[in-house]
Design a protein around this motif. Structure first.
Motif, PDB file in Angstrom:
ATOM      1  N   THR A 109       0.855  -1.191   0.000  1.00  0.00           N
ATOM      2  CA  THR A 109       0.000   0.000   0.000  1.00  0.00           C
ATOM      3  C   THR A 109       0.887   1.237   0.000  1.00  0.00           C
ATOM      4  N   PRO A 110       0.439   2.327  -0.633  1.00  0.00           N
ATOM      5  CA  PRO A 110       1.267   3.531  -0.677  1.00  0.00           C
ATOM      6  C   PRO A 110       1.239   4.287   0.644  1.00  0.00           C
ATOM      7  N   SER A 111       2.284   5.057   0.882  1.00  0.00           N
ATOM      8  CA  SER A 111       2.362   5.886   2.083  1.00  0.00           C
ATOM      9  C   SER A 111       3.341   7.013   1.810  1.00  0.00           C
ATOM     10  N   GLY A 112       3.588   7.827   2.825  1.00  0.00           N
ATOM     11  CA  GLY A 112       4.552   8.898   2.654  1.00  0.00           C
ATOM     12  C   GLY A 112       5.934   8.394   2.314  1.00  0.00           C
ATOM     13  N   ARG A 113       6.295   7.243   2.843  1.00  0.00           N
ATOM     14  CA  ARG A 113       7.600   6.660   2.523  1.00  0.00           C
ATOM     15  C   ARG A 113       7.570   5.885   1.212  1.00  0.00           C
ATOM     16  N   TYR A 114       6.557   5.073   1.026  1.00  0.00           N
ATOM     17  CA  TYR A 114       6.482   4.206  -0.154  1.00  0.00           C
ATOM     18  C   TYR A 114       5.619   4.891  -1.211  1.00  0.00           C
ATOM     19  N   ARG A 115       6.303   5.641  -2.098  1.00  0.00           N
ATOM     20  CA  ARG A 115       5.598   6.526  -3.023  1.00  0.00           C
ATOM     21  C   ARG A 115       5.760   6.160  -4.489  1.00  0.00           C
ATOM     22  N   PHE A 116       6.649   5.210  -4.783  1.00  0.00           N
ATOM     23  CA  PHE A 116       7.000   4.965  -6.183  1.00  0.00           C
ATOM     24  C   PHE A 116       6.461   3.603  -6.625  1.00  0.00           C
ATOM     25  N   PRO A 117       5.479   3.596  -7.549  1.00  0.00           N
ATOM     26  CA  PRO A 117       4.791   2.350  -7.901  1.00  0.00           C
ATOM     27  C   PRO A 117       5.589   1.452  -8.833  1.00  0.00           C
ATOM     28  N   VAL A 118       5.452   0.160  -8.590  1.00  0.00           N
ATOM     29  CA  VAL A 118       5.976  -0.882  -9.481  1.00  0.00           C
ATOM     30  C   VAL A 118       4.776  -1.372 -10.288  1.00  0.00           C
ATOM     31  N   GLY A 144      -4.371   5.055 -10.844  1.00  0.00           N
ATOM     32  CA  GLY A 144      -5.770   4.756 -10.552  1.00  0.00           C
ATOM     33  C   GLY A 144      -6.369   3.637 -11.357  1.00  0.00           C
ATOM     34  N   ARG A 145      -5.547   2.768 -11.912  1.00  0.00           N
ATOM     35  CA  ARG A 145      -6.043   1.681 -12.767  1.00  0.00           C
ATOM     36  C   ARG A 145      -5.815   0.308 -12.144  1.00  0.00           C
ATOM     37  N   GLY A 146      -5.304   0.262 -10.926  1.00  0.00           N
ATOM     38  CA  GLY A 146      -5.066  -1.021 -10.274  1.00  0.00           C
ATOM     39  C   GLY A 146      -3.899  -1.795 -10.849  1.00  0.00           C
ATOM     40  N   LEU A 147      -2.963  -1.101 -11.478  1.00  0.00           N
ATOM     41  CA  LEU A 147      -1.810  -1.762 -12.099  1.00  0.00           C
ATOM     42  C   LEU A 147      -0.613  -1.860 -11.153  1.00  0.00           C
ATOM     43  N   GLU A 148      -0.725  -1.299  -9.968  1.00  0.00           N
ATOM     44  CA  GLU A 148       0.396  -1.295  -9.034  1.00  0.00           C
ATOM     45  C   GLU A 148       0.550  -2.661  -8.353  1.00  0.00           C
ATOM     46  N   ILE A 149       1.737  -3.239  -8.454  1.00  0.00           N
ATOM     47  CA  ILE A 149       2.064  -4.466  -7.720  1.00  0.00           C
ATOM     48  C   ILE A 149       2.459  -4.123  -6.290  1.00  0.00           C
ATOM     49  N   ARG A 168      13.629  -8.534  -5.741  1.00  0.00           N
ATOM     50  CA  ARG A 168      12.800  -8.809  -4.563  1.00  0.00           C
ATOM     51  C   ARG A 168      12.418  -7.491  -3.902  1.00  0.00           C
ATOM     52  N   ILE A 169      11.225  -7.466  -3.350  1.00  0.00           N
ATOM     53  CA  ILE A 169      10.765  -6.317  -2.575  1.00  0.00           C
ATOM     54  C   ILE A 169      10.520  -6.783  -1.151  1.00  0.00           C
ATOM     55  N   ARG A 170      11.230  -6.150  -0.217  1.00  0.00           N
ATOM     56  CA  ARG A 170      11.112  -6.500   1.195  1.00  0.00           C
ATOM     57  C   ARG A 170       9.998  -5.670   1.824  1.00  0.00           C
ATOM     58  N   LEU A 171       8.982  -6.333   2.362  1.00  0.00           N
ATOM     59  CA  LEU A 171       7.822  -5.659   2.926  1.00  0.00           C
ATOM     60  C   LEU A 171       8.058  -5.305   4.390  1.00  0.00           C
ATOM     61  N   PRO A 172       7.285  -4.366   4.952  1.00  0.00           N
ATOM     62  CA  PRO A 172       7.513  -3.928   6.338  1.00  0.00           C
ATOM     63  C   PRO A 172       7.451  -5.047   7.371  1.00  0.00           C
ATOM     64  N   ASN A 173       6.697  -6.125   7.103  1.00  0.00           N
ATOM     65  CA  ASN A 173       6.595  -7.225   8.070  1.00  0.00           C
ATOM     66  C   ASN A 173       7.731  -8.233   7.948  1.00  0.00           C
TER      67      ASN A 173
END
Length: 345
Positions: A109-118, A144-149, A168-173
């Motif tokens: 999910t996007p946030s102030g830190r995570y701003r750049f969509p893949v 706004g098209r639901g294309l963000e992974i 690889r993308i490391r998630l906050p958890n």
């Protein structure tokens, strides 16, 4: 039998664009000719070979794959059933480079830190030339098209993820998702490193991936413009079938292994074949690797890209590698002799 096999092999080379083979010189070596051969970990190489040899179609390769676990000593397995073949092209020297799998910090999910969509690939970008990188990033065509992974926290690292094509993308958890190449916008890649040289910012020998990253981060406005010099834009797909602890998928659709997998030109080196690497330069390397990947810039009989692994340290090591040396392909015995000109038999 050799003559029949030679004819069949020649047909394969013609079908695979093997006209270039007429400019090559081939020589069968002995294992004693391979510098450092006896000191390598042959069992480690055999395990990597087994990861992809099950996908061979040719009967001789299938036979070797079946025999791969039947001989206890891995070194004997390679020495009994293969022959080292040196394949060289006229006026082309060997070149070893490195590549790696980037690891980025991100979120679903996007946030102030995570701003750049893949992004996933939109329908309209398939099958031809679409918007440039600049147009994609400034027009809002994908929003706004639901294309963000996922969303990541660093636009520069995302740019280099596109160059590598997977990561690889490391998630906050603490969990990971892996993304792979999903398509592109149809525009040719333009080197931002070459552009920095053209502008007089650096000399050619000074440019590396890390140098580019540092310059862009020090110059955020000009840096964003520099990255948009490259019109090419890569889209991704989520790769669910590969566990996070394993390497990314190579060209054979199997996980590749750090420092044992190498990308080659399949016009000269069969995918899945063992290759003996003699890399000179800083940090000389003598190691048996397996040809399990390809790359758009990997062209030629003596051109190879060594996979260094995942993450920043692997990226730093891979990004500085540009060394000479020699690569020797290990081929099934009959295939090796069938490749030689009849005049030398």
């Amino acid at each position: 039998m050799i003559r029949a096999f030679r004819a069949a092999l020649a047909a394969v080379f013609v079908m695979a664009g093997g006209a270039a083979m007429s400019e090559t010189h081939m020589k069968i070596l002995s294992f004693d000719d391979l510098d450092g051969w006896a000191a390598d970990d042959h069992e480690a190489a055999r395990q990597v070979f087994l990861n992809t040899c099950v996908d061979f179609d040719a009967p001789d390769w299938q036979t070797l794959c079946a025999a791969a676990t039947g001989i206890e000593d891995a070194r004997k397995f390679f020495e009994l059933l293969f022959r080292p073949v040196l394949i060289e092209e006229k006026d082309k020297s060997a070149l070893f480079t490195g590549y790696f799998e980037p690891e980025l910090d991100g979120s679903l999910t996007p946030s102030g830190r995570y701003r750049f969509p893949v992004y996933k690939m939109p329908r309209e970008a398939k099958g031809g030339q679409w918007l440039t990188r600049r147009e994609i990033e400034t027009s809002g065509a994908l929003q706004g098209r639901g294309l963000e992974i996922a969303w990541v926290d660093d636009s520069v690292e995302l740019f280099f993820l596109q160059i590598q094509g997977s990561g690889r993308i490391r998630l906050p958890n603490g969990s990971y998702i892996r993304v792979g190449y999903g398509g592109a916008n149809g525009h040719k890649y333009r080197s931002v490193g070459a552009e920095l040289v053209r502008r007089g910012v650096y000399n050619a020998h000074q440019v590396s991936a890390q140098v580019i990253k540092n310059w862009v981060k020090r110059n955020p406005v000009d840096g964003a413009e520099l990255l948009r010099h490259n019109d090419s834009f890569v889209f991704f797909r989520e790769v669910n079938r590969v566990p996070a602890h394993k390497g990314p998928l190579g060209a054979m659709n199997r996980s590749i292994t750090a420092m044992r997998s190498v990308a080659v030109d399949p016009k000269f080196t069969p995918l899945g074949a063992p290759v003996w690497v003699e890399k000179d330069g800083a940090g000389p390397l003598r190691r048996l690797m397996i040809a399990q990947d390809t790359g758009s810039a990997i062209k030629g009989a003596q051109r190879a890209d060594i996979f260094f692994g995942t993450g920043d340290e692997a990226g730093k090591a891979a990004g500085t590698l540009k060394d000479p040396g020699r690569m020797v392909v290990l081929l099934p015995i009959q295939r090796a002799y069938a490749m030689l000109p009849e005049s030398v038999l």
